[in-house]
Write a protein that holds these residues in place. Structure first.
Motif, PDB file in Angstrom:
ATOM      1  N   TRP A  44      46.236  74.476   1.591  1.00  0.00           N
ATOM      2  CA  TRP A  44      45.632  73.534   0.645  1.00  0.00           C
ATOM      3  C   TRP A  44      44.104  73.536   0.814  1.00  0.00           C
ATOM      4  O   TRP A  44      43.361  73.592  -0.169  1.00  0.00           O
ATOM      5  N   ILE A  75      43.744  66.099  -9.441  1.00  0.00           N
ATOM      6  CA  ILE A  75      43.660  65.155  -8.326  1.00  0.00           C
ATOM      7  C   ILE A  75      42.220  64.812  -7.951  1.00  0.00           C
ATOM      8  O   ILE A  75      41.991  64.068  -7.007  1.00  0.00           O
ATOM      9  N   CYS A  76      41.256  65.379  -8.689  1.00  0.00           N
ATOM     10  CA  CYS A  76      39.849  65.114  -8.340  1.00  0.00           C
ATOM     11  C   CYS A  76      38.989  65.270  -9.586  1.00  0.00           C
ATOM     12  O   CYS A  76      39.266  66.124 -10.434  1.00  0.00           O
ATOM     13  N   GLN A  78      36.006  66.453  -9.717  1.00  0.00           N
ATOM     14  CA  GLN A  78      35.292  67.742  -9.593  1.00  0.00           C
ATOM     15  C   GLN A  78      33.890  67.710 -10.197  1.00  0.00           C
ATOM     16  O   GLN A  78      33.440  68.722 -10.741  1.00  0.00           O
ATOM     17  N   CYS A  97      36.917  64.003  -1.367  1.00  0.00           N
ATOM     18  CA  CYS A  97      38.243  64.637  -1.234  1.00  0.00           C
ATOM     19  C   CYS A  97      38.198  65.734  -0.170  1.00  0.00           C
ATOM     20  O   CYS A  97      39.138  65.868   0.621  1.00  0.00           O
ATOM     21  N   ILE A 100      38.413  64.211   3.158  1.00  0.00           N
ATOM     22  CA  ILE A 100      39.778  63.727   3.430  1.00  0.00           C
ATOM     23  C   ILE A 100      40.672  64.893   3.877  1.00  0.00           C
ATOM     24  O   ILE A 100      41.319  64.828   4.922  1.00  0.00           O
ATOM     25  N   TYR A 101      40.677  65.962   3.090  1.00  0.00           N
ATOM     26  CA  TYR A 101      41.620  67.051   3.371  1.00  0.00           C
ATOM     27  C   TYR A 101      41.262  67.800   4.657  1.00  0.00           C
ATOM     28  O   TYR A 101      42.152  68.152   5.433  1.00  0.00           O
ATOM     29  N   MET A 135      36.983  53.263   3.080  1.00  0.00           N
ATOM     30  CA  MET A 135      36.861  54.135   1.908  1.00  0.00           C
ATOM     31  C   MET A 135      36.905  53.331   0.610  1.00  0.00           C
ATOM     32  O   MET A 135      36.171  53.635  -0.333  1.00  0.00           O
ATOM     33  N   PHE A 161      39.389  58.385   6.794  1.00  0.00           N
ATOM     34  CA  PHE A 161      40.659  58.187   6.085  1.00  0.00           C
ATOM     35  C   PHE A 161      41.610  59.356   6.365  1.00  0.00           C
ATOM     36  O   PHE A 161      42.765  59.148   6.743  1.00  0.00           O
ATOM     37  N   MET A 165      44.973  59.008   8.572  1.00  0.00           N
ATOM     38  CA  MET A 165      46.212  59.226   7.805  1.00  0.00           C
ATOM     39  C   MET A 165      47.097  60.261   8.490  1.00  0.00           C
ATOM     40  O   MET A 165      48.318  60.106   8.554  1.00  0.00           O
ATOM     41  N   ALA A 168      48.744  58.691  11.400  1.00  0.00           N
ATOM     42  CA  ALA A 168      49.759  57.689  11.027  1.00  0.00           C
ATOM     43  C   ALA A 168      51.002  58.351  10.439  1.00  0.00           C
ATOM     44  O   ALA A 168      52.117  57.895  10.681  1.00  0.00           O
ATOM     45  N   LEU A 169      50.805  59.410   9.661  1.00  0.00           N
ATOM     46  CA  LEU A 169      51.929  59.963   8.902  1.00  0.00           C
ATOM     47  C   LEU A 169      52.681  61.091   9.602  1.00  0.00           C
ATOM     48  O   LEU A 169      53.858  61.305   9.334  1.00  0.00           O
TER      49      LEU A 169
END
Lengths: 193, 177
Positions: A44, A75-76, A78, A97, A100-101, A135, A161, A165, A168-169
């Motif tokens: 990704w 999703i963005c 851009q 983004c 985040i990624y 955020m 974030f 995340m 947590a996930l």
């Protein structure tokens, strides 16, 4: 590398129910799940960088690059002014983004090497709240009213974030796969833990 | 022990919310915030499922969260594709104008960086090609699943720590004389 006993032990132990003894099948399952998640996040993030590289290359590669841009478009926003540039083209997603990624990727890479007590004691609810609040403040009018939002604030809040995340996930995702692949008898043991 | 409730209905509700957010002009901008709209659908699917759980039923598990989120993503993808087609057929280019008017009426149009309005227009005018439909059916279940996991993290039952067993009664030995 994934067969190394140290990694196997770390990943299996990272599943939050440390009280449930993990047999070799469960350890292997956790390792494979972790590897699949890691490779998916890696792909990704690679796509985000490959989009401008392919467009800059031109020819057939540009078609792949444009497809990658289109994939991330849903999703963005851009917006080029809000994105990092590579070879004169914006990355596949905006600064926030991206942070985040890539922070999620960093968190996924670091996860097996975190101290065990951190993985066990960190409450997902607290982690999620700590991840989301800065955020939301930075991305909404609250941030604009309190301070001047900049690329740095977007990177910091987005990065926090993504990192939290992942912490947590990941245990929940590993636990979910263990539950999905276990027999009803084993499932009862897992959910009781 | 009563069985767990079905996951299809809660996932369908979450998917409908996800699809509406993704397809309605203006609302779909929420997805620019790290797919918040899609993750919200997965999150709400877990919320609706949790509401159906009654005392005595097996507890909510992380695999429930994953299944609910992914299924909500599949439903959300179907709903958003159908709704997007309908919105494009009904509104034509009116949706672009609506978003532009909305941003201008809120006084945000001047504050946006140069090129943003063009980006929004380009994105909205692009329609829904086959490639985008395929991408929708990959992205929606993926981010729905993440939303489902977040939902599980928030709604999961608190772990009850085992309490120490009461001390054994003192052993009655022979009476000392």
């Amino acid at each position: 590398m994934l067969d190394s006993p140290a990694i196997l032990g770390y990943v299996a132990d990272a599943v939050n129910s440390a009280s449930v003894p993990a047999d070799s099948f469960q350890m292997r399952l956790s390792t494979v799940t972790y590897a699949v998640i890691l490779v998916s996040v890696l792909l990704w993030c690679a796509g985000i960088i490959l989009a401008p590289l392919c467009v800059a290359e031109g020819g057939d590669a540009a078609v792949v690059g444009r497809a990658a841009y289109q994939m991330y478009h849903g999703i963005c926003h851009q917006v080029p002014e809000r994105s990092f540039n590579l070879l004169g083209h914006p990355l596949g997603v905006c600064v926030r983004c991206c942070s985040i990624y890539f922070a999620f990727l960093a968190g996924t890479l670091l996860f097996p090497f975190l101290p065990a007590f951190l993985r066990r004691t960190a409450s997902p609810r607290i982690l999620l709240a700590a991840a989301l609040l800065p955020m939301v403040v930075d991305a909404t009018w609250i941030g604009s009213a309190l301070y001047h939002t900049t690329t740095l604030t977007r990177v910091l809040t987005g990065g926090l974030f993504g990192l939290l995340m992942s912490l947590a996930l990941l245990p929940e995702a590993l636990q979910a796969v263990r539950e999905l692949c276990s027999t009803p008898h084993q499932q009862k043991g897992l959910s009781d833990a | 022990m009563p069985n767990k409730p079905g996951i299809v209905l809660p996932a369908l509700y979450g998917g409908i919310i996800m699809g509406v957010i993704s397809a309605v002009p203006g609302l779909s901008l929420l997805n620019c915030f790290c797919c918040a709209g899609i993750m919200l659908g997965g999150f709400l699917a877990v919320f609706f499922y949790k509401k159906d759980l009654t005392p005595g039923m097996p507890l909510l598990t992380s695999s429930d969260g994953v299944k609910l989120g992914a299924l909500a993503g599949v439903f959300g993808g179907i709903v958003s594709v159908i709704l997007s087609k309908l919105v494009t057929m009904m509104l034509g280019g009116a949706d672009e104008q609506m978003v532009k008017d909305l941003l201008e009426s809120m006084g945000l149009a001047d504050q946006l960086p140069p090129g943003t309005m063009e980006q929004i227009e380009e994105g909205m005018g692009a329609g829904l090609g086959l490639f985008q439909i395929v991408i929708t059916f990959i992205i929606d279940p993926l981010f729905g699943l993440i939303g489902g996991l977040i939902g599980y993290s928030v709604f999961k039952p608190k772990q009850v720590l085992p309490t120490a067993p009461p001390p054994p009664p003192p052993v009655q030995g022979p009476a000392q004389q």
